[in-house]
Design a protein around this motif. Structure first.
Motif: not given
Length: 217
Positions: A123-150
Motif C-alpha cells: 500500500l502507498t502510505l502518507g506520512p505517519v507520526t509517532l508520539t511520545p505517548d505511544r500513539r501513531m497518526n496516519f495521514f489520510v485525505l480529509p473526510g475520514a471522519a464521515q466515512k469511518l462509521p460505515d
C-alpha cells in the motif's frame, strides 16, 4: 511504499539536524502546503520543564493550542508562519486536521502491526507520526471522519470496539520535532517525501488498521 522502520527502533528516527522549529514550520507550509499554527511551549521552572499554559497538571505540556482562536490562526503561508515563530521560537508546531488531511490515530503497537501488514500489501502510505505517548497518526485525505462509521462495520467490527480515533475538523496533531513534556519528541514513523505527497483515502488503509487494532485489544 516508502520504507518505514518497524518496531521500537522507530522511536530513534533522526530528526532534521540543526533545523529550528521556525525553519521546520516554514518548510511544512512551503513544501507540503500544510496549515500550521504555534502552540504552547516548554519553560524551565525549578529545574523542571512545565507548559507555558501554566497548568501544573497539563495533559500535553508544550504541545497544545494556547488560544481559543487557534483554528483561525492556522496558516498555510510560509511568510506568516515565519513571523509567528519569530515571535515565539520555542512554540510547538501543530497541524490542524480536517483541512489538507485527516489523521487516523491508533496505539503504537497496533500502528507497527498495521505498517508491517501495509508493507506486505504494498500500500502507498502518507506520512505517519509517532508520539511520545505511544500513539501513531496516519495521514489520510480529509473526510475520514464521515466515512469511518460505515467502513468499520463492513469489516466485522463496531467503531466503539476498536482503539481507532479519527482526527478531523476541529482537531490537530503535533508535528515533529515538537516535544511533549519530559516524554520526548514527536517523530516520523513514515516521513513526508515527494513520493507520498498524494495521500491515501481512509478506504485504502482501514482494513489493515482495523485488523491491527482488533489484534491489539
Amino acid at each position: 511504499m516508502e520504507k518505514t522502520i518497524a518496531g521500537p527502533e522507530a522511536a530513534h528516527i533522526p530528526k532534521q539536524r540543526g533545523e529550528s522549529l521556525l525553519e521546520t514550520a516554514v518548510r511544512y507550509a512551503e513544501e507540503r502546503h500544510w496549515d500550521v499554527f504555534p502552540g504552547t511551549w516548554l519553560e524551565a521552572a525549578g529545574g523542571k520543564q512545565r507548559c507555558s499554559c501554566g497548568n501544573a497538571m497539563c495533559a500535553a505540556p508544550g504541545a497544545h493550542p494556547g488560544r481559543a482562536d487557534w483554528a483561525a490562526q492556522a496558516t498555510g503561508s510560509a511568510a506568516v508562519a515565519r513571523r509567528m515563530w519569530h515571535k515565539q521560537p520555542k512554540a510547538s508546531i501543530l497541524l490542524p486536521t480536517g483541512r489538507t488531511f485527516d489523521a487516523l490515530s491508533v496505539s503504537e503497537s497496533a500502528g507497527f502491526l498495521a505498517l508491517a501488514r501495509m508493507e506486505r500489501m504494498e500500500l502507498t502510505l502518507g506520512p505517519v507520526t509517532l508520539t511520545p505517548d505511544r500513539r501513531m497518526n496516519f495521514f489520510v485525505l480529509p473526510g475520514a471522519a464521515q466515512k469511518l462509521p460505515d467502513l468499520v462495520p463492513r469489516l466485522g467490527w463496531s467503531v466503539g470496539s476498536l482503539d481507532l480515533v479519527v482526527l478531523g475538523e476541529g482537531a490537530w496533531v503535533a508535528a515533529p520535532p515538537t516535544r511533549i513534556g519530559s516524554r520526548g519528541a514527536v517523530q516520523w514513523a513514515c516521513r513526508p517525501t515527494a513520493s507520498n505527497r498524494w495521500l491515501p483515502d481512509v478506504e485504502e488503509l482501514i482494513s489493515a488498521l482495523a485488523y491491527a487494532c482488533g489484534r491489539d485489544r
